[in-house]
Motif scaffolding. Structure first.
Motif, PDB file in Angstrom:
ATOM      1  N   LEU A   1     -16.025   5.912 -24.238  1.00 52.56           N
ATOM      2  CA  LEU A   1     -15.018   6.962 -24.371  1.00 52.56           C
ATOM      3  C   LEU A   1     -14.110   6.923 -23.149  1.00 52.56           C
ATOM      4  O   LEU A   1     -14.585   6.962 -22.011  1.00 52.56           O
ATOM      5  N   GLU A   2     -12.800   6.840 -23.392  1.00 54.55           N
ATOM      6  CA  GLU A   2     -11.812   6.873 -22.324  1.00 54.55           C
ATOM      7  C   GLU A   2     -10.841   8.020 -22.599  1.00 54.55           C
ATOM      8  O   GLU A   2     -10.514   8.302 -23.756  1.00 54.55           O
ATOM      9  N   LEU A   3     -10.379   8.669 -21.537  1.00 49.15           N
ATOM     10  CA  LEU A   3      -9.452   9.779 -21.713  1.00 49.15           C
ATOM     11  C   LEU A   3      -8.570   9.947 -20.482  1.00 49.15           C
ATOM     12  O   LEU A   3      -8.823   9.358 -19.429  1.00 49.15           O
ATOM     13  N   VAL A   4      -7.538  10.764 -20.646  1.00 49.50           N
ATOM     14  CA  VAL A   4      -6.608  11.053 -19.554  1.00 49.50           C
ATOM     15  C   VAL A   4      -6.792  12.516 -19.168  1.00 49.50           C
ATOM     16  O   VAL A   4      -6.318  13.413 -19.877  1.00 49.50           O
ATOM     17  N   PRO A   5      -7.505  12.802 -18.072  1.00 57.90           N
ATOM     18  CA  PRO A   5      -7.749  14.194 -17.675  1.00 57.90           C
ATOM     19  C   PRO A   5      -6.455  14.971 -17.481  1.00 57.90           C
ATOM     20  O   PRO A   5      -5.480  14.457 -16.931  1.00 57.90           O
ATOM     21  N   GLY A   6      -6.448  16.210 -17.958  1.00 55.72           N
ATOM     22  CA  GLY A   6      -5.294  17.084 -17.806  1.00 55.72           C
ATOM     23  C   GLY A   6      -4.198  16.874 -18.821  1.00 55.72           C
ATOM     24  O   GLY A   6      -3.237  17.649 -18.857  1.00 55.72           O
ATOM     25  N   SER A   7      -4.320  15.865 -19.675  1.00 53.59           N
ATOM     26  CA  SER A   7      -3.240  15.567 -20.616  1.00 53.59           C
ATOM     27  C   SER A   7      -3.153  16.576 -21.757  1.00 53.59           C
ATOM     28  O   SER A   7      -2.181  16.577 -22.511  1.00 53.59           O
ATOM     29  N   HIS A   8      -4.165  17.441 -21.885  1.00 50.91           N
ATOM     30  CA  HIS A   8      -4.115  18.470 -22.927  1.00 50.91           C
ATOM     31  C   HIS A   8      -3.171  19.606 -22.565  1.00 50.91           C
ATOM     32  O   HIS A   8      -2.817  20.415 -23.419  1.00 50.91           O
ATOM     33  N   LEU A   9      -2.741  19.668 -21.308  1.00 52.01           N
ATOM     34  CA  LEU A   9      -1.930  20.782 -20.834  1.00 52.01           C
ATOM     35  C   LEU A   9      -0.429  20.519 -20.946  1.00 52.01           C
ATOM     36  O   LEU A   9       0.369  21.364 -20.550  1.00 52.01           O
ATOM     37  N   ARG A  10      -0.040  19.377 -21.473  1.00 54.74           N
ATOM     38  CA  ARG A  10       1.382  19.002 -21.468  1.00 54.74           C
ATOM     39  C   ARG A  10       1.674  18.039 -22.616  1.00 54.74           C
ATOM     40  O   ARG A  10       0.772  17.527 -23.267  1.00 54.74           O
ATOM     41  N   GLU A  11       2.958  17.791 -22.803  1.00 54.45           N
ATOM     42  CA  GLU A  11       3.387  16.769 -23.742  1.00 54.45           C
ATOM     43  C   GLU A  11       3.180  15.390 -23.110  1.00 54.45           C
ATOM     44  O   GLU A  11       2.893  15.263 -21.924  1.00 54.45           O
ATOM     45  N   TYR A  12       3.365  14.333 -23.900  1.00 57.71           N
ATOM     46  CA  TYR A  12       3.263  12.981 -23.379  1.00 57.71           C
ATOM     47  C   TYR A  12       4.302  12.748 -22.281  1.00 57.71           C
ATOM     48  O   TYR A  12       5.451  13.185 -22.398  1.00 57.71           O
ATOM     49  N   THR A  13       3.901  12.072 -21.217  1.00 62.17           N
ATOM     50  CA  THR A  13       4.877  11.583 -20.255  1.00 62.17           C
ATOM     51  C   THR A  13       5.640  10.416 -20.882  1.00 62.17           C
ATOM     52  O   THR A  13       5.267   9.905 -21.946  1.00 62.17           O
ATOM     53  N   GLN A  14       6.692   9.966 -20.210  1.00 62.48           N
ATOM     54  CA  GLN A  14       7.449   8.836 -20.735  1.00 62.48           C
ATOM     55  C   GLN A  14       6.567   7.600 -20.879  1.00 62.48           C
ATOM     56  O   GLN A  14       6.638   6.885 -21.884  1.00 62.48           O
ATOM     57  N   GLU A  15       5.708   7.359 -19.883  1.00 60.79           N
ATOM     58  CA  GLU A  15       4.825   6.186 -19.936  1.00 60.79           C
ATOM     59  C   GLU A  15       3.789   6.324 -21.047  1.00 60.79           C
ATOM     60  O   GLU A  15       3.474   5.354 -21.749  1.00 60.79           O
ATOM     61  N   GLU A  16       3.227   7.529 -21.205  1.00 63.60           N
ATOM     62  CA  GLU A  16       2.243   7.759 -22.271  1.00 63.60           C
ATOM     63  C   GLU A  16       2.878   7.636 -23.647  1.00 63.60           C
ATOM     64  O   GLU A  16       2.280   7.069 -24.574  1.00 63.60           O
ATOM     65  N   HIS A  17       4.079   8.161 -23.800  1.00 61.55           N
ATOM     66  CA  HIS A  17       4.781   8.072 -25.078  1.00 61.55           C
ATOM     67  C   HIS A  17       5.039   6.616 -25.449  1.00 61.55           C
ATOM     68  O   HIS A  17       4.912   6.232 -26.624  1.00 61.55           O
ATOM     69  N   ALA A  18       5.375   5.807 -24.452  1.00 57.24           N
ATOM     70  CA  ALA A  18       5.638   4.391 -24.709  1.00 57.24           C
ATOM     71  C   ALA A  18       4.395   3.689 -25.259  1.00 57.24           C
ATOM     72  O   ALA A  18       4.493   2.758 -26.064  1.00 57.24           O
ATOM     73  N   ILE A  19       3.218   4.135 -24.836  1.00 58.27           N
ATOM     74  CA  ILE A  19       1.973   3.533 -25.318  1.00 58.27           C
ATOM     75  C   ILE A  19       1.526   4.156 -26.640  1.00 58.27           C
ATOM     76  O   ILE A  19       1.185   3.445 -27.591  1.00 58.27           O
ATOM     77  N   CYS A  20       1.536   5.474 -26.725  1.00 56.05           N
ATOM     78  CA  CYS A  20       0.934   6.159 -27.875  1.00 56.05           C
ATOM     79  C   CYS A  20       1.842   6.226 -29.105  1.00 56.05           C
ATOM     80  O   CYS A  20       1.348   6.163 -30.236  1.00 56.05           O
ATOM     81  N   ILE A  21       3.153   6.346 -28.890  1.00 52.11           N
ATOM     82  CA  ILE A  21       4.055   6.713 -29.974  1.00 52.11           C
ATOM     83  C   ILE A  21       5.149   5.674 -30.236  1.00 52.11           C
ATOM     84  O   ILE A  21       5.446   5.356 -31.389  1.00 52.11           O
ATOM     85  N   ALA A  22       5.753   5.166 -29.171  1.00 50.02           N
ATOM     86  CA  ALA A  22       6.977   4.375 -29.310  1.00 50.02           C
ATOM     87  C   ALA A  22       6.769   3.108 -30.142  1.00 50.02           C
ATOM     88  O   ALA A  22       5.647   2.593 -30.250  1.00 50.02           O
ATOM     89  N   ASP A  23       7.879   2.619 -30.703  1.00 51.48           N
ATOM     90  CA  ASP A  23       7.889   1.341 -31.434  1.00 51.48           C
ATOM     91  C   ASP A  23       6.821   1.293 -32.527  1.00 51.48           C
ATOM     92  O   ASP A  23       6.097   0.303 -32.679  1.00 51.48           O
ATOM     93  N   ASN A  24       6.736   2.401 -33.265  1.00 52.80           N
ATOM     94  CA  ASN A  24       5.768   2.492 -34.368  1.00 52.80           C
ATOM     95  C   ASN A  24       4.327   2.248 -33.903  1.00 52.80           C
ATOM     96  O   ASN A  24       3.510   1.662 -34.612  1.00 52.80           O
ATOM     97  N   GLU A  25       4.041   2.694 -32.686  1.00 52.59           N
ATOM     98  CA  GLU A  25       2.682   2.700 -32.125  1.00 52.59           C
ATOM     99  C   GLU A  25       2.098   1.297 -31.948  1.00 52.59           C
ATOM    100  O   GLU A  25       0.873   1.147 -31.896  1.00 52.59           O
ATOM    101  N   ILE A  26       2.939   0.302 -31.783  1.00 48.52           N
ATOM    102  CA  ILE A  26       2.407  -1.063 -31.668  1.00 48.52           C
ATOM    103  C   ILE A  26       1.722  -1.306 -30.325  1.00 48.52           C
ATOM    104  O   ILE A  26       1.008  -2.300 -30.172  1.00 48.52           O
ATOM    105  N   HIS A  27       1.919  -0.396 -29.358  1.00 39.80           N
ATOM    106  CA  HIS A  27       1.319  -0.583 -28.037  1.00 39.80           C
ATOM    107  C   HIS A  27       0.113   0.335 -27.814  1.00 39.80           C
ATOM    108  O   HIS A  27      -0.390   0.419 -26.690  1.00 39.80           O
ATOM    109  N   ASN A  28      -0.348   1.012 -28.859  1.00 37.03           N
ATOM    110  CA  ASN A  28      -1.306   2.097 -28.622  1.00 37.03           C
ATOM    111  C   ASN A  28      -2.732   1.641 -28.320  1.00 37.03           C
ATOM    112  O   ASN A  28      -3.619   2.471 -28.133  1.00 37.03           O
TER     113      ASN A  28
END
Length: 241
Positions: free
Chosen positions: A154-181
């Motif tokens: 199990l891997e996680l990003v502590p504190g990430s539940h308190l905010r929206e995705y950062t630009q770097e996180e969005h690029a991994i999780c969401i951007a480009d149809n999630e090809i980098h997730n």
């Protein structure tokens, strides 16, 4: 990647997660492991219709408490249900959420048999449920992962539940149809290391993923709980449809 520290349940709303060492003793874990191995074997032969597809890529199944898996083993079902609903679990979940909740779902995570794969980074369902309760930072509920074998999957990003995705996180999780997730370059990501009997609690609103390696045994029992307030919202929305 660092190994995370061990905040207690009362710290979950600040850290996204909590660690409970020795939630279950070894005799309990050994019995749960035996039960889950039997269920997994049955599931691979005849899965439920609402489960993920069976096959060498599979890495989890839902509803190990389904009575159909236990027709010839009623004592196993009783033991599994008593474990899921144990006073110790109720104690730590209540401390983490600080409000009423109910059991939602049980799942079993395991290593695939064909191909290793790191999971995809994500936040679980958010939507209307996120603001359904007096402590919205924990979302609509919690996941409780209990290690039946040693695990650091199990891997996680502590504190990430308190905010929206950062630009770097969005690029991994969401951007480009999630090809980098499935990237291994998630900023601030930390890994949970559990011994058999240890448990990790985490809010559905934090960024997280699992890892599934063919050469590394994984048996993790996960209990999902929902807040009562979130459940009421879901019920009312269903009535409106």
């Amino acid at each position: 990647m660092d190994t995370i520290t061990d905040p207690g349940p009362e710290m979950l709303r600040k850290n996204s997660y909590a660690i409970v060492r020795g939630l279950f003793d070894m005799p309990t874990i050994e019995r749960l492991r035996q039960i889950c191995e039997r269920i997994l074997e049955q599931w691979r032969r005849v899965p439920r219709s609402d489960n993920p597809p069976v096959g060498p890529h599979s890495n989890y199944m839902r509803h190990p408490n389904e009575p159909g898996y236990h027709r010839d083993h009623p004592n196993d079902l009783a033991f599994l249900l008593n474990s899921i609903g144990s006073p110790r679990i109720s104690e730590v979940v209540s401390e983490a959420l600080d409000e009423e909740y109910f059991f939602h779902l049980a799942s079993l995570y395991f290593n695939p048999t064909l191909e290793s794969q790191d999971g995809f980074w994500h936040k679980d369902k958010i939507g209307e449920e996120a603001n359904a309760s007096k402590n919205p930072d924990t979302g609509a509920g919690l996941q409780i992962q209990i290690a039946l074998t040693p695990s650091d999957d199990l891997e996680l990003v502590p504190g990430s539940h308190l905010r929206e995705y950062t630009q770097e996180e969005h690029a991994i999780c969401i951007a480009d149809n999630e090809i980098h997730n499935r990237s291994n370059d998630m900023p601030g990501a930390m890994r949970v290391s559990l011994k058999p009997g240890d448990a990790a609690l985490f809010t559905q609103l934090c960024i997280h993923r699992g890892r599934y390696h063919t050469d590394k045994l994984r048996r993790t029992l996960m209990i999902s709980v929902k807040k009562k307030a979130a459940a009421e919202i879901n019920k009312n929305q269903a009535k409106e449809l």
